[in-house]
Scaffold this active site. Structure first.
Site, mmCIF file in Angstrom:
data_model
loop_
_atom_site.group_PDB
_atom_site.id
_atom_site.type_symbol
_atom_site.label_atom_id
_atom_site.label_comp_id
_atom_site.label_asym_id
_atom_site.label_seq_id
_atom_site.Cartn_x
_atom_site.Cartn_y
_atom_site.Cartn_z
ATOM 1 N N THR B 69 0.863 -1.157 0.000
ATOM 2 C CA THR B 69 0.000 0.000 0.000
ATOM 3 C C THR B 69 0.914 1.225 0.000
ATOM 4 O O THR B 69 2.102 1.092 -0.324
ATOM 5 C CB THR B 69 -1.003 -0.062 1.191
ATOM 6 N N LYS B 73 3.644 1.942 -4.066
ATOM 7 C CA LYS B 73 3.067 1.460 -5.329
ATOM 8 C C LYS B 73 3.797 1.963 -6.567
ATOM 9 O O LYS B 73 3.921 1.244 -7.549
ATOM 10 C CB LYS B 73 1.587 1.852 -5.402
ATOM 11 N N ASN B 94 0.391 -2.988 -7.018
ATOM 12 C CA ASN B 94 0.169 -3.246 -5.591
ATOM 13 C C ASN B 94 0.377 -4.704 -5.197
ATOM 14 O O ASN B 94 0.234 -5.051 -4.032
ATOM 15 C CB ASN B 94 -1.215 -2.755 -5.143
ATOM 16 N N ASP B 110 -7.211 -3.544 -9.150
ATOM 17 C CA ASP B 110 -8.434 -2.754 -8.978
ATOM 18 C C ASP B 110 -9.389 -2.961 -10.152
ATOM 19 O O ASP B 110 -10.579 -3.231 -9.971
ATOM 20 C CB ASP B 110 -8.100 -1.264 -8.874
ATOM 21 N N GLY B 134 -12.991 9.840 -11.349
ATOM 22 C CA GLY B 134 -11.746 9.636 -10.603
ATOM 23 C C GLY B 134 -10.682 9.089 -11.523
ATOM 24 O O GLY B 134 -10.812 7.976 -12.037
ATOM 25 N N ALA B 135 -9.621 9.866 -11.755
ATOM 26 C CA ALA B 135 -8.587 9.468 -12.712
ATOM 27 C C ALA B 135 -7.294 9.076 -12.004
ATOM 28 O O ALA B 135 -6.210 9.178 -12.555
ATOM 29 C CB ALA B 135 -8.335 10.604 -13.706
ATOM 30 N N GLY B 136 -7.412 8.626 -10.764
ATOM 31 C CA GLY B 136 -6.250 8.110 -10.044
ATOM 32 C C GLY B 136 -5.954 6.686 -10.478
ATOM 33 O O GLY B 136 -6.446 6.219 -11.513
ATOM 34 N N GLY B 238 -18.203 -1.249 -3.083
ATOM 35 C CA GLY B 238 -16.750 -1.356 -3.062
ATOM 36 C C GLY B 238 -16.268 -2.646 -2.426
ATOM 37 O O GLY B 238 -15.249 -3.205 -2.835
#
Lengths: 256, 256
Positions: B69, B73, B94, B110, B134-136, B238
């Site tokens: 984490t 990463k 990850n 993910d 969300g563009a992370g 989630g």
């Protein structure tokens, strides 16, 4: 149990193999029983991984140090920053503790564990004559700590005679009388050699011993201990020594 | 539980901090429930320890890889031997798995986890138009895997607009239509942004969505999911995504 909390302490035990190590399950049972949020984790690590293993432990915040078994004991002193005189003499260590400044100290606890177990059983080594059978790392560690306790004489014996000679030379700095050869009447007797089918000390010697201790843990009751009990001597089994040793190792790691 | 057997598999999870990681207790409950002799151990490791950590894992026989984490990463891809295209695009990983030859492969899960959770809920992304808020790293990973599943269009939105622009550029190689901007009627909706007090998609869009998914695990039922259920949409929480992701990560490590 693994709690997964960041405060949980992780104590790896490295070895190759590591299957023979009784420590991880014993330590985990202890931690669980005492409500200590720590785990001992066996890691099967060949020698090629030792340098990088020591290095990451220096950085890990929840790893207070680690334990080792074969074949890493002799390589550890060279990778640590602080060695006590016992480690210098023995050339081996089985426990590494990280100090608050990130440096690593290593030590052996066979001798300290044996001395503590003898003391708990009522045998003080001050001024004693101690005969040790087995001049390997365990025997050497016990010799150093017996001298520390004020033993006046160490008698060293090993089936492989040169090993006893070399150990006697290395122990010269202790300033205690060292003899090579078999145990004599009145000696405290310590077996630090592998388990055998017979007692490593003759019955007539055992009969006169104020205390008799065995490093062997399997079987729990060795021929030597059986003989000692038959003659009413203080008898210290290997598992008692191991229990005291484990407590001292945990204290060294800040976990006791 | 720690069995201490040499065959026991140890999966470290490294982070600094590692307190926020729900993975170790969840994985250990899974291992125990399935009778798998493995443990996931949290290691609080600052960045300075990462290189040596990766190195010893290469050698350890009972460590099939590890999880990470923050903040590791982004450093991982540079320390591993095998990167899939998703890791190349995202620049982060990850999970690290050791191959039989000792080389290390890293990946993100993910996107694969989200795709699997949507599929399990009855939503196939083939030919879908997918709007991602969300563009992370999570959003990027989901975009890559949605394209893999045959989505015909990705619509990317981020409160920080340049992040969405950069992601769109990086995803150009996928050969799928990419639009910047807010979700449109009929899009599959995926929230990959942190939890907020309101739905990241307006109600009139949610009402038309064939499926709605949220990466947020805390709270379990987000305003977005609440809205989706109110309109009878397929709703993927989630925690469903996390469960599928975990299974895929364990499979990558050879533990499923």
């Amino acid at each position: 149990m693994i709690s997964g909390r960041t405060t949980q302490v992780v104590v790896p035990m490295i070895g190759d193999p590591v299957a023979q190590a009784a420590t991880p399950p014993l330590w985990n049972a202890h931690f669980q029983g005492q409500g200590i949020d720590a785990v001992c984790v066996p890691v099967h690590l060949p020698a090629a991984g030792l340098v990088s293993f020591v290095e990451w432990v220096r950085h890990a915040r929840n790893v207070p140090g680690f334990l080792t078994t074969v074949p890493h004991k002799a390589a550890l002193p060279g990778l640590c920053d602080h060695l006590d005189d016992e480690v210098h003499v023995l050339g081996v260590a089985n426990t590494v503790a990280k100090r608050p400044d990130g440096t690593l100290a290593c030590a052996m606890f066979d001798g300290r564990g044996m001395v503590a177990a003898l003391k708990a059983a009522g045998c003080d080594l001050a001024a004693a004559s101690v005969a040790i059978c087995g001049a390997g790392a365990a025997g050497a560690s016990i010799a150093v700590q017996a001298a520390r306790q004020g033993a006046r004489r160490l008698r060293l014996f090993d089936l492989h005679a040169p090993a006893a000679v070399r150990l006697a030379e290395r122990l010269g700095y202790l300033g205690v009388e060292i003899e090579l050869g078999r145990a004599q009447p009145g000696d405290v007797l310590v077996n630090a050699a592998p388990a055998g089918s017979a007692s490593p000390f003759p019955e007539e010697i055992v009969a006169t011993a104020p205390a008799v201790a065995d490093c062997v843990t399997e079987p729990e009751e060795t021929p030597l201990l059986h003989l000692a009990r038959a003659h009413g001597c203080i008898a210290v089994p290997g598992r008692e020594m191991a229990a005291h040793q484990a407590a001292l190792m945990r204290a060294f790691l800040g976990l006791e």
